[in-house]
Design an enzyme around this catalytic site. Structure first.
Site, short mmCIF file in Angstrom:
data_model
loop_
_atom_site.label_atom_id
_atom_site.label_comp_id
_atom_site.label_asym_id
_atom_site.label_seq_id
_atom_site.Cartn_x
_atom_site.Cartn_y
_atom_site.Cartn_z
N SER A 93 1.08 -1.51 0.04
CA SER A 93 0.06 0.07 0.25
C SER A 93 0.64 1.86 -0.09
CB SER A 93 -1.26 0.09 1.08
OG SER A 93 -1.80 -0.87 1.08
N1 SAH Z 1 -0.69 -5.22 3.86
C1 SAH Z 1 -0.15 -5.22 2.87
C2 SAH Z 1 -0.86 -4.92 1.90
C3 SAH Z 1 -1.47 -6.03 0.70
S1 SAH Z 1 -2.70 -5.92 -0.45
C4 SAH Z 1 1.07 -3.96 3.25
O1 SAH Z 1 1.31 -4.01 4.06
O2 SAH Z 1 0.77 -3.51 1.63
C5 SAH Z 1 -3.62 -7.00 -0.19
C6 SAH Z 1 -3.41 -8.42 0.26
O3 SAH Z 1 -4.48 -9.16 0.63
C7 SAH Z 1 -3.30 -9.48 -0.95
O4 SAH Z 1 -1.19 -10.08 -0.69
C8 SAH Z 1 -3.93 -10.40 -0.89
O5 SAH Z 1 -3.33 -11.79 -1.68
C9 SAH Z 1 -4.21 -10.71 0.22
N2 SAH Z 1 -5.64 -11.55 0.25
C10 SAH Z 1 -7.11 -11.61 -0.62
N3 SAH Z 1 -8.22 -12.30 0.05
C11 SAH Z 1 -7.64 -13.03 1.15
C12 SAH Z 1 -7.57 -13.09 2.50
N4 SAH Z 1 -9.24 -14.25 2.31
N5 SAH Z 1 -7.78 -13.62 3.34
C13 SAH Z 1 -6.37 -13.28 3.70
N6 SAH Z 1 -5.53 -12.78 3.10
C14 SAH Z 1 -6.23 -11.53 1.45
#
Ligand code: SAH
Length: 217
Positions: A65
């Site tokens: 993000s």
């Molecule tokens: N928190 C992260 C941003 C991650 S992007 C940061 O610090 O930058 C969102 C993430 O959510 C992706 O890696 C994706 O694989 C994950 N995701 C999507 N659906 C999910 C679910 N049901 N449970 C856990 N993770 C999930």
């Protein structure tokens, strides 16, 4: 002679120009963003832009993000040192590390095993020991470590998954991007005296939350 800027210099400048300049004031949040080296959470070659004002690819079609969004969501969670926090959507582990710099314990759930492995490696390399990475469907929450003082969802969801509301402690807060697949609004839920109240905090854009209580795929 050209001035030599270190990555720490870039990071302090990021906090000043992108985070403080946009109104983030919580000293714990500012401290955590200065402390955690975001460039460690981004695979090359994109790590060069680690302190730019944008999200970046981390592989598997997923992203890290934008720093301001991490700061805003962390501030909205109102984290305190004694808190037990759950993050859904661990990605490469940056947001979890930021939370871990403030609170007692963080559990982060990530759906894609190779992405979770990346988070584990990044956190271990920085000797961050109070953040636990779990592979699974985060829309179900993580009952083993509930209740949580804070729950942070970092993927776009059509509505807040019910199991997560049920795992909030008394006084607990939940922050999530809720809306369509393309654009969402930041929603904060607060669980107090058996009632859940809701507030709204502006538009955001996240990758989809895929799971039983999220999007189908
Ligand atoms: N928190 C992260 C941003 C991650 S992007 C940061 O610090 O930058 C969102 C993430 O959510 C992706 O890696 C994706 O694989 C994950 N995701 C999507 N659906 C999910 C679910 N049901 N449970 C856990 N993770 C999930």
């Amino acid at each position: 002679m050209m001035a030599q800027y270190t990555r720490a210099d870039e990071r302090f400048r990021m906090v000043e120009r992108q985070i403080e300049a946009r109104g983030i004031r919580d000293p714990r949040v500012l401290m955590a963003l200065r402390e955690i080296p975001r460039h460690h959470f981004i695979p090359p070659p994109y790590d060069r832009g680690a302190y730019d004002d944008c999200p970046l690819p981390i592989g598997n079609g997923q992203t890290i993000s934008q720093p301001y969004i991490v700061a805003l969501m962390t501030e909205l969670l109102r984290p305190e040192p004694g808190h037990n926090v759950l993050e859904i959507g661990g990605g490469s582990g940056y947001q979890a590390a930021v939370l871990g710099a403030i609170v007692r314990h963080v559990t982060t759930v990530e759906r894609i095993p190779s992405v979770a492995d990346l988070a584990k490696r990044n956190l271990a390399a920085l000797h961050i020991c109070n953040v636990e990475v779990i592979v699974g469907d985060g829309t179900l929450g993580y009952p083993d470590s509930a209740p949580f003082d804070g729950v942070l969802i970092t993927a776009a969801t059509p509505e807040v998954p019910k199991p997560l509301i049920g795992q909030l402690a008394e006084g607990g807060r939940l922050v999530a991007p809720v809306g369509g697949r393309e654009i969402q609004e930041l929603v904060v839920l607060e669980n107090r005296n058996g009632r859940v109240t809701e507030s709204f905090h502006g538009g955001v854009r996240f990758v989809p939350l895929i799971g039983e209580h999220g999007w189908e795929n």
